[in-house]
Design a protein around this motif. Sequence first.
Motif, PDB file in Angstrom:
ATOM      1  N   UNK A 122       0.825  -1.212   0.000  1.00  0.00           N
ATOM      2  CA  UNK A 122       0.000   0.000   0.000  1.00  0.00           C
ATOM      3  C   UNK A 122       0.858   1.262   0.000  1.00  0.00           C
ATOM      4  N   UNK A 123       0.364   2.304  -0.648  1.00  0.00           N
ATOM      5  CA  UNK A 123       1.060   3.594  -0.619  1.00  0.00           C
ATOM      6  C   UNK A 123       0.705   4.381   0.637  1.00  0.00           C
ATOM      7  N   UNK A 124      -0.337   3.936   1.342  1.00  0.00           N
ATOM      8  CA  UNK A 124      -0.860   4.716   2.463  1.00  0.00           C
ATOM      9  C   UNK A 124       0.047   4.656   3.687  1.00  0.00           C
ATOM     10  N   UNK A 125       0.649   3.514   3.966  1.00  0.00           N
ATOM     11  CA  UNK A 125       1.374   3.323   5.225  1.00  0.00           C
ATOM     12  C   UNK A 125       2.849   3.714   5.166  1.00  0.00           C
ATOM     13  N   UNK A 126       3.349   4.024   4.000  1.00  0.00           N
ATOM     14  CA  UNK A 126       4.747   4.417   3.866  1.00  0.00           C
ATOM     15  C   UNK A 126       5.732   3.268   3.856  1.00  0.00           C
ATOM     16  N   UNK A 127       5.214   2.026   3.771  1.00  0.00           N
ATOM     17  CA  UNK A 127       6.107   0.867   3.845  1.00  0.00           C
ATOM     18  C   UNK A 127       6.998   0.748   2.610  1.00  0.00           C
ATOM     19  N   UNK A 128       6.501   1.143   1.463  1.00  0.00           N
ATOM     20  CA  UNK A 128       7.305   1.034   0.243  1.00  0.00           C
ATOM     21  C   UNK A 128       8.603   1.818   0.369  1.00  0.00           C
ATOM     22  N   UNK A 129       8.500   3.043   0.831  1.00  0.00           N
ATOM     23  CA  UNK A 129       9.684   3.882   1.002  1.00  0.00           C
ATOM     24  C   UNK A 129      10.547   3.362   2.141  1.00  0.00           C
ATOM     25  N   UNK A 130       9.898   2.967   3.229  1.00  0.00           N
ATOM     26  CA  UNK A 130      10.616   2.507   4.420  1.00  0.00           C
ATOM     27  C   UNK A 130      11.446   1.260   4.131  1.00  0.00           C
ATOM     28  N   UNK A 131      10.915   0.370   3.303  1.00  0.00           N
ATOM     29  CA  UNK A 131      11.562  -0.912   3.051  1.00  0.00           C
ATOM     30  C   UNK A 131      12.294  -0.971   1.711  1.00  0.00           C
ATOM     31  N   UNK A 132      12.543   0.169   1.109  1.00  0.00           N
ATOM     32  CA  UNK A 132      13.261   0.158  -0.166  1.00  0.00           C
ATOM     33  C   UNK A 132      14.641  -0.492   0.019  1.00  0.00           C
ATOM     34  N   UNK A 133      14.950  -1.485  -0.820  1.00  0.00           N
ATOM     35  CA  UNK A 133      16.231  -2.172  -0.711  1.00  0.00           C
ATOM     36  C   UNK A 133      16.284  -3.211   0.385  1.00  0.00           C
ATOM     37  N   UNK A 134      15.121  -3.572   0.932  1.00  0.00           N
ATOM     38  CA  UNK A 134      15.072  -4.507   2.056  1.00  0.00           C
ATOM     39  C   UNK A 134      14.197  -5.713   1.720  1.00  0.00           C
ATOM     40  N   UNK A 135      14.689  -6.881   2.045  1.00  0.00           N
ATOM     41  CA  UNK A 135      13.888  -8.103   1.916  1.00  0.00           C
ATOM     42  C   UNK A 135      13.407  -8.512   3.298  1.00  0.00           C
ATOM     43  N   UNK A 136      12.111  -8.680   3.433  1.00  0.00           N
ATOM     44  CA  UNK A 136      11.515  -9.100   4.694  1.00  0.00           C
ATOM     45  C   UNK A 136      11.232 -10.596   4.631  1.00  0.00           C
ATOM     46  N   UNK A 137      11.599 -11.312   5.682  1.00  0.00           N
ATOM     47  CA  UNK A 137      11.381 -12.755   5.732  1.00  0.00           C
ATOM     48  C   UNK A 137      10.743 -13.116   7.068  1.00  0.00           C
ATOM     49  N   UNK A 138       9.568 -13.722   7.026  1.00  0.00           N
ATOM     50  CA  UNK A 138       8.895 -14.152   8.254  1.00  0.00           C
ATOM     51  C   UNK A 138       9.523 -15.440   8.763  1.00  0.00           C
ATOM     52  N   UNK A 139       9.650 -15.546  10.067  1.00  0.00           N
ATOM     53  CA  UNK A 139      10.216 -16.758  10.676  1.00  0.00           C
ATOM     54  C   UNK A 139       9.145 -17.691  11.218  1.00  0.00           C
ATOM     55  N   UNK A 140       7.900 -17.252  11.220  1.00  0.00           N
ATOM     56  CA  UNK A 140       6.810 -18.087  11.739  1.00  0.00           C
ATOM     57  C   UNK A 140       5.720 -18.328  10.703  1.00  0.00           C
ATOM     58  N   UNK A 141       6.018 -18.012   9.447  1.00  0.00           N
ATOM     59  CA  UNK A 141       5.056 -18.229   8.356  1.00  0.00           C
ATOM     60  C   UNK A 141       5.827 -18.283   7.045  1.00  0.00           C
ATOM     61  N   UNK A 142       5.197 -18.862   6.040  1.00  0.00           N
ATOM     62  CA  UNK A 142       5.806 -18.924   4.713  1.00  0.00           C
ATOM     63  C   UNK A 142       5.512 -17.622   3.988  1.00  0.00           C
ATOM     64  N   UNK A 143       6.264 -16.585   4.330  1.00  0.00           N
ATOM     65  CA  UNK A 143       6.019 -15.260   3.759  1.00  0.00           C
ATOM     66  C   UNK A 143       7.330 -14.507   3.639  1.00  0.00           C
ATOM     67  N   UNK A 144       7.491 -13.840   2.510  1.00  0.00           N
ATOM     68  CA  UNK A 144       8.618 -12.924   2.313  1.00  0.00           C
ATOM     69  C   UNK A 144       8.200 -11.894   1.280  1.00  0.00           C
ATOM     70  N   UNK A 145       8.871 -10.763   1.283  1.00  0.00           N
ATOM     71  CA  UNK A 145       8.538  -9.706   0.329  1.00  0.00           C
ATOM     72  C   UNK A 145       9.728  -8.771   0.192  1.00  0.00           C
TER      73      UNK A 145
END
Length: 211
Positions: free
Chosen positions: A147-170
């Motif tokens: 979403x563009x609303x929460x600012x996560x795109x800018x905040x996480x630019x250049x960052x890979x997020x990986x969940x340790x308790x679910x099959x999720x990454x982005x």
Amino acid sequence: MDRDEILSWVKAERLSLADFFESLHDEEWEAASLCAGWTIHDVAAHLTLSTRTTLAGSITGIIRARGNWDRMEADKARDRAAGFGPAELIAQLRETAGSSRRAPGAAPLDPLVDALVHGQDVARPLGRRRDMPVEQTVAALTHVHGSIFYGARKRFRGTQLVATDADWSAGEGPDEVRGPVGELLLLATGRPEGLAGLTGPGVRRLEAVLR
């Protein structure tokens, strides 16, 4: 995603929050939440507004707040907290827990994000635990991340997020950050409190961004 399923998740979280608020002592209602400048009472009042906010009210509020969305939300929450006591707000939260009404412009998953994240905003400062259901939190995190609303795109630019308790990454980039989906959701919505549960080379950079 199926909207009926999302609405059932939202209803369950709202009813759970009503139970949580009902368990609080009088002095806890006036304690500070994780939302800067908001008391627990203010957050509870805010949570009753998503099914009651109209387009006209939003327009009036944003004008009064001189175009500042966060100021508008804070003003509305404090005004409602001043007008309704804890028991009244709890009753209102229960009354509309299953309502499909949303604030103007809100997506179906936004009320779920609101309930999950604000649940942590009120529980953590009081030293209380509120578990975040993994499937619902993954859905909320996926929504916030894109979403563009929460600012996560800018905040996480250049960052890979990986969940340790679910099959999720982005995301992608050299700065990997790993942790539970609940902590990642807090981080995605701009809350530095989520950093404590995360590891990886990207944590230090995000800490600088958020603090």
